[in-house]
Design a protein around this motif. Structure first.
Motif, PDB file in Angstrom:
ATOM      1  N   LEU A 107       0.841  -1.195   0.000  1.00  8.06           N
ATOM      2  CA  LEU A 107       0.000   0.000   0.000  1.00  8.06           C
ATOM      3  C   LEU A 107       0.873   1.240   0.000  1.00  8.06           C
ATOM      4  O   LEU A 107       1.877   1.313   0.707  1.00  8.06           O
ATOM      5  CB  LEU A 107      -0.918   0.020   1.226  1.00  8.06           C
ATOM      6  CG  LEU A 107      -2.104  -0.941   1.206  1.00  8.06           C
ATOM      7  CD1 LEU A 107      -2.853  -0.888   2.535  1.00  8.06           C
ATOM      8  CD2 LEU A 107      -3.053  -0.614   0.080  1.00  8.06           C
ATOM      9  N   GLY A 108       0.462   2.226  -0.766  1.00 12.73           N
ATOM     10  CA  GLY A 108       1.184   3.489  -0.828  1.00 12.73           C
ATOM     11  C   GLY A 108       0.730   4.450   0.262  1.00 12.73           C
ATOM     12  O   GLY A 108      -0.275   4.229   0.938  1.00 12.73           O
ATOM     13  N   ILE A 112      -2.784   4.540   2.489  1.00 13.19           N
ATOM     14  CA  ILE A 112      -2.739   4.417   3.954  1.00 13.19           C
ATOM     15  C   ILE A 112      -3.411   5.623   4.595  1.00 13.19           C
ATOM     16  O   ILE A 112      -4.208   5.489   5.534  1.00 13.19           O
ATOM     17  CB  ILE A 112      -1.283   4.251   4.455  1.00 13.19           C
ATOM     18  CG1 ILE A 112      -0.728   2.905   3.982  1.00 13.19           C
ATOM     19  CG2 ILE A 112      -1.213   4.361   5.966  1.00 13.19           C
ATOM     20  CD1 ILE A 112       0.761   2.714   4.229  1.00 13.19           C
ATOM     21  N   LEU A 113      -3.122   6.818   4.078  1.00  6.53           N
ATOM     22  CA  LEU A 113      -3.744   8.028   4.628  1.00  6.53           C
ATOM     23  C   LEU A 113      -5.257   8.011   4.443  1.00  6.53           C
ATOM     24  O   LEU A 113      -6.000   8.469   5.314  1.00  6.53           O
ATOM     25  CB  LEU A 113      -3.125   9.270   3.987  1.00  6.53           C
ATOM     26  CG  LEU A 113      -1.682   9.575   4.398  1.00  6.53           C
ATOM     27  CD1 LEU A 113      -1.137  10.756   3.593  1.00  6.53           C
ATOM     28  CD2 LEU A 113      -1.580   9.849   5.888  1.00  6.53           C
ATOM     29  N   GLN A 114      -5.734   7.483   3.312  1.00  2.00           N
ATOM     30  CA  GLN A 114      -7.177   7.370   3.089  1.00  2.00           C
ATOM     31  C   GLN A 114      -7.817   6.420   4.099  1.00  2.00           C
ATOM     32  O   GLN A 114      -8.894   6.697   4.617  1.00  2.00           O
ATOM     33  CB  GLN A 114      -7.469   6.882   1.665  1.00  2.00           C
ATOM     34  CG  GLN A 114      -7.204   7.918   0.602  1.00  2.00           C
ATOM     35  CD  GLN A 114      -7.346   7.349  -0.812  1.00  2.00           C
ATOM     36  OE1 GLN A 114      -7.554   6.158  -1.002  1.00  2.00           O
ATOM     37  NE2 GLN A 114      -7.219   8.229  -1.801  1.00  2.00           N
ATOM     38  N   ALA A 119     -11.070   5.787   8.935  1.00  2.00           N
ATOM     39  CA  ALA A 119     -11.198   5.270  10.304  1.00  2.00           C
ATOM     40  C   ALA A 119     -11.447   6.405  11.291  1.00  2.00           C
ATOM     41  O   ALA A 119     -12.248   6.274  12.220  1.00  2.00           O
ATOM     42  CB  ALA A 119      -9.935   4.491  10.686  1.00  2.00           C
ATOM     43  N   TYR A 120     -10.774   7.526  11.082  1.00  2.00           N
ATOM     44  CA  TYR A 120     -10.965   8.687  11.958  1.00  2.00           C
ATOM     45  C   TYR A 120     -12.396   9.202  11.852  1.00  2.00           C
ATOM     46  O   TYR A 120     -13.017   9.518  12.860  1.00  2.00           O
ATOM     47  CB  TYR A 120      -9.962   9.785  11.596  1.00  2.00           C
ATOM     48  CG  TYR A 120      -9.988  10.948  12.536  1.00  2.00           C
ATOM     49  CD1 TYR A 120      -9.290  10.889  13.748  1.00  2.00           C
ATOM     50  CD2 TYR A 120     -10.711  12.109  12.259  1.00  2.00           C
ATOM     51  CE1 TYR A 120      -9.317  11.952  14.630  1.00  2.00           C
ATOM     52  CE2 TYR A 120     -10.742  13.171  13.138  1.00  2.00           C
ATOM     53  CZ  TYR A 120     -10.037  13.096  14.322  1.00  2.00           C
ATOM     54  OH  TYR A 120     -10.074  14.143  15.193  1.00  2.00           O
TER      55      TYR A 120
END
Length: 127
Positions: A107-108, A112-114, A119-120
Motif C-alpha cells: 500500500l502506498g 494508507i492516509l485514506q 477510520a478517523y
C-alpha cells in the motif's frame, strides 16, 4: 459493577485491572473514589483475596490507585491522566507498526492516509 469471565484465557487479576482502568477512563471512577476492600471484592467476585490484592498492587504500581494504610484504596487524582497518556503512547506505537506492515503489503502513502482518514471519520461518528 465488576464481572469475571471464568471462561476467559485472561488471568482474573488482569480482568480486574482492565475493568478498573476502563471505569477510570470512562469517568465512572474518579480521583478520590474509594475502591472496594480486597476482602469485599473477593467475596463479590468469588475469587481468592490474593487475586484481588495482585490486581490492586498492579493498579497501585501503575499509579491508578493509591493505598492509605488503615483507610483502604482510592483512585488516584492523576489516574485518568496517566492512563490516557499511557494508552496514547501504546496506540502510537501500534499505529507505527501497523503502517510499517501496510507498507510491506504494497500500500502506498496515499492509500494508507485514506484508510486512516476513513477510520478517523468513523470514530467521530461514534462520539
Amino acid at each position: 459493577m465488576y464481572q469475571i469471565d471464568n471462561q476467559s484465557r485472561q488471568a482474573v487479576y488482569e480482568q480486574i485491572v482492565q475493568q478498573v482502568e476502563r471505569y477510570v477512563l470512562l469517568g465512572v471512577l474518579r480521583g478520590g473514589d474509594k475502591m472496594p476492600s480486597v476482602r469485599g471484592l473477593s467475596i463479590e467476585l468469588n475469587v481468592n483475596p490474593n487475586t484481588v490484592q495482585r490486581a490492586y498492587t498492579e493498579l497501585e504500581r501503575s499509579g491508578i490507585i493509591i493505598t492509605a494504610p488503615g483507610r483502604g484504596a482510592f483512585v488516584s487524582d492523576r489516574g485518568g491522566a496517566q492512563l490516557t497518556e499511557r494508552r496514547r503512547e501504546m496506540s502510537v506505537t501500534e499505529l507505527k507498526a501497523l503502517v510499517a506492515e501496510l507498507k510491506l503489503t504494497g500500500l502506498g502513502k496515499e492509500e494508507i492516509l485514506q484508510i486512516v482518514e476513513a477510520a478517523y471519520q468513523e470514530g467521530q461518528s461514534h462520539d
